[in-house]
Design a protein around this motif. Structure first.
Motif, PDB file in Angstrom:
ATOM      1  N   ALA A  34      -6.362   3.564  -4.300  1.00  0.00           N
ATOM      2  CA  ALA A  34      -4.935   3.796  -4.041  1.00  0.00           C
ATOM      3  C   ALA A  34      -4.396   2.805  -3.015  1.00  0.00           C
ATOM      4  CB  ALA A  34      -4.720   5.228  -3.563  1.00  0.00           C
ATOM      5  N   ALA A  35      -5.187   2.532  -1.986  1.00  0.00           N
ATOM      6  CA  ALA A  35      -4.749   1.596  -0.948  1.00  0.00           C
ATOM      7  C   ALA A  35      -4.545   0.198  -1.522  1.00  0.00           C
ATOM      8  CB  ALA A  35      -5.757   1.566   0.204  1.00  0.00           C
ATOM      9  N   TRP A  36      -5.478  -0.266  -2.376  1.00  0.00           N
ATOM     10  CA  TRP A  36      -5.316  -1.595  -2.985  1.00  0.00           C
ATOM     11  C   TRP A  36      -4.058  -1.655  -3.836  1.00  0.00           C
ATOM     12  CZ3 TRP A  36      -7.152  -5.707  -1.094  1.00  0.00           C
ATOM     13  CH2 TRP A  36      -8.442  -5.793  -0.590  1.00  0.00           C
ATOM     14  N   LYS A  37      -3.798  -0.603  -4.610  1.00  0.00           N
ATOM     15  CA  LYS A  37      -2.590  -0.576  -5.455  1.00  0.00           C
ATOM     16  C   LYS A  37      -1.336  -0.621  -4.600  1.00  0.00           C
ATOM     17  CE  LYS A  37      -4.772   1.815  -9.282  1.00  0.00           C
ATOM     18  NZ  LYS A  37      -4.926   3.092  -9.986  1.00  0.00           N
ATOM     19  N   GLU A  38      -1.317   0.198  -3.542  1.00  0.00           N
ATOM     20  CA  GLU A  38      -0.150   0.215  -2.662  1.00  0.00           C
ATOM     21  C   GLU A  38       0.031  -1.115  -1.943  1.00  0.00           C
ATOM     22  OE1 GLU A  38      -0.714   3.611  -0.122  1.00  0.00           O
ATOM     23  OE2 GLU A  38      -0.645   5.004  -1.808  1.00  0.00           O
ATOM     24  N   LEU A  39      -1.062  -1.757  -1.586  1.00  0.00           N
ATOM     25  CA  LEU A  39      -0.989  -3.066  -0.938  1.00  0.00           C
ATOM     26  C   LEU A  39      -0.412  -4.105  -1.892  1.00  0.00           C
ATOM     27  CD1 LEU A  39      -1.822  -4.187   1.894  1.00  0.00           C
ATOM     28  CD2 LEU A  39      -3.816  -5.126   0.749  1.00  0.00           C
ATOM     29  N   THR A  50       4.138  -8.940   7.154  1.00  0.00           N
ATOM     30  CA  THR A  50       4.293  -8.051   8.307  1.00  0.00           C
ATOM     31  C   THR A  50       2.956  -7.774   8.982  1.00  0.00           C
ATOM     32  OG1 THR A  50       4.014  -6.004   7.040  1.00  0.00           O
ATOM     33  CG2 THR A  50       6.246  -6.909   7.178  1.00  0.00           C
ATOM     34  N   VAL A  51       3.032  -7.394  10.251  1.00  0.00           N
ATOM     35  CA  VAL A  51       1.831  -7.066  11.018  1.00  0.00           C
ATOM     36  C   VAL A  51       1.143  -5.856  10.403  1.00  0.00           C
ATOM     37  CG1 VAL A  51       0.997  -6.277  13.274  1.00  0.00           C
ATOM     38  CG2 VAL A  51       2.741  -8.069  13.141  1.00  0.00           C
ATOM     39  N   SER A  52       1.917  -4.849   9.989  1.00  0.00           N
ATOM     40  CA  SER A  52       1.338  -3.648   9.391  1.00  0.00           C
ATOM     41  C   SER A  52       0.573  -3.980   8.116  1.00  0.00           C
ATOM     42  CB  SER A  52       2.422  -2.613   9.088  1.00  0.00           C
ATOM     43  OG  SER A  52       2.981  -2.119  10.284  1.00  0.00           O
ATOM     44  N   TYR A  53       1.088  -4.898   7.332  1.00  0.00           N
ATOM     45  CA  TYR A  53       0.409  -5.325   6.102  1.00  0.00           C
ATOM     46  C   TYR A  53      -0.931  -5.954   6.445  1.00  0.00           C
ATOM     47  CZ  TYR A  53      -0.422  -7.783   1.690  1.00  0.00           C
ATOM     48  OH  TYR A  53      -0.994  -8.252   0.525  1.00  0.00           O
ATOM     49  N   SER A  54      -0.950  -6.784   7.459  1.00  0.00           N
ATOM     50  CA  SER A  54      -2.196  -7.441   7.880  1.00  0.00           C
ATOM     51  C   SER A  54      -3.225  -6.434   8.380  1.00  0.00           C
ATOM     52  CB  SER A  54      -1.920  -8.470   8.970  1.00  0.00           C
ATOM     53  OG  SER A  54      -1.047  -9.468   8.485  1.00  0.00           O
ATOM     54  N   LEU A  59      -8.154  -3.100   7.280  1.00  0.00           N
ATOM     55  CA  LEU A  59      -8.733  -1.763   7.155  1.00  0.00           C
ATOM     56  C   LEU A  59      -9.290  -1.513   5.750  1.00  0.00           C
ATOM     57  CD1 LEU A  59      -6.084   0.204   9.214  1.00  0.00           C
ATOM     58  CD2 LEU A  59      -8.533   0.084   9.720  1.00  0.00           C
ATOM     59  N   ILE A  60      -8.591  -1.996   4.730  1.00  0.00           N
ATOM     60  CA  ILE A  60      -9.098  -1.824   3.366  1.00  0.00           C
ATOM     61  C   ILE A  60     -10.387  -2.618   3.179  1.00  0.00           C
ATOM     62  CG2 ILE A  60      -8.660  -2.210   0.909  1.00  0.00           C
ATOM     63  CD1 ILE A  60      -5.691  -1.814   1.500  1.00  0.00           C
ATOM     64  N   TYR A  85      -0.542   2.188   7.320  1.00  0.00           N
ATOM     65  CA  TYR A  85       0.043   0.892   7.682  1.00  0.00           C
ATOM     66  C   TYR A  85       0.808   0.257   6.529  1.00  0.00           C
ATOM     67  CZ  TYR A  85      -2.126   0.841  12.265  1.00  0.00           C
ATOM     68  OH  TYR A  85      -2.468   1.142  13.558  1.00  0.00           O
ATOM     69  N   ILE A  86       0.400   0.528   5.315  1.00  0.00           N
ATOM     70  CA  ILE A  86       1.154   0.024   4.156  1.00  0.00           C
ATOM     71  C   ILE A  86       2.528   0.694   4.115  1.00  0.00           C
ATOM     72  CG2 ILE A  86       1.247  -0.043   1.626  1.00  0.00           C
ATOM     73  CD1 ILE A  86      -1.898  -0.207   1.774  1.00  0.00           C
ATOM     74  N   ARG A  87       2.559   1.992   4.353  1.00  0.00           N
ATOM     75  CA  ARG A  87       3.851   2.692   4.399  1.00  0.00           C
ATOM     76  C   ARG A  87       4.727   2.126   5.528  1.00  0.00           C
ATOM     77  NH1 ARG A  87       0.381   6.971   3.328  1.00  0.00           N
ATOM     78  NH2 ARG A  87       0.353   7.654   5.507  1.00  0.00           N
ATOM     79  N   GLU A  88       4.091   1.857   6.664  1.00  0.00           N
ATOM     80  CA  GLU A  88       4.829   1.271   7.801  1.00  0.00           C
ATOM     81  C   GLU A  88       5.371  -0.118   7.423  1.00  0.00           C
ATOM     82  OE1 GLU A  88       5.325   2.608  11.213  1.00  0.00           O
ATOM     83  OE2 GLU A  88       5.060   4.293   9.832  1.00  0.00           O
ATOM     84  N   SER A  89       4.574  -0.893   6.735  1.00  0.00           N
ATOM     85  CA  SER A  89       4.991  -2.223   6.312  1.00  0.00           C
ATOM     86  C   SER A  89       6.199  -2.136   5.404  1.00  0.00           C
ATOM     87  CB  SER A  89       3.834  -2.911   5.591  1.00  0.00           C
ATOM     88  OG  SER A  89       4.259  -4.139   5.046  1.00  0.00           O
ATOM     89  N   ARG A  90       6.137  -1.239   4.456  1.00  0.00           N
ATOM     90  CA  ARG A  90       7.245  -1.088   3.498  1.00  0.00           C
ATOM     91  C   ARG A  90       8.489  -0.539   4.163  1.00  0.00           C
ATOM     92  NH1 ARG A  90       5.255   1.748  -1.748  1.00  0.00           N
ATOM     93  NH2 ARG A  90       7.148   0.809  -2.584  1.00  0.00           N
TER      94      ARG A  90
END
Length: 93
Positions: A34-39, A50-54, A59-60, A85-90
């Protein structure tokens, strides 16, 4: 026969140890996937810088490594943090 009875607790303990390694294995796989898909979605939407994306990417990667070495509890925790962090990035944070 007595020797076999004495070995039974040892065999049971070893088998229990093997079974314990699989706890959270499915959750780990689900969270990492799920994390890879969301990324990927975040990258497509332009949030890759974004920093959150990085942070999420790191983490993934850590979660995937933990999955490979069967450290499933840490895998689940890191994948869940990555998804945060992906949610934060978005959200632009």
């Amino acid at each position: 026969m007595n020797r076999y009875l004495a070995m039974m607790p040892v065999v049971a303990l070893v088998l229990a140890g093997c079974a314990a390694k699989t706890v959270n294995r499915d959750s780990c796989a689900t969270e990492v996937s799920a994390a890879w898909k969301e990324l990927d979605i975040a990258k497509t939407e332009g949030f890759a810088g974004t920093v959150s994306y990085s942070k999420a990417l790191g983490l993934i990667s850590t979660a995937k490594t933990q999955q490979q070495v069967e450290a499933y509890n840490g895998c689940v925790q890191n994948a869940q943090k990555a998804r945060f962090y992906i949610r934060e990035s978005r959200a632009g944070r």
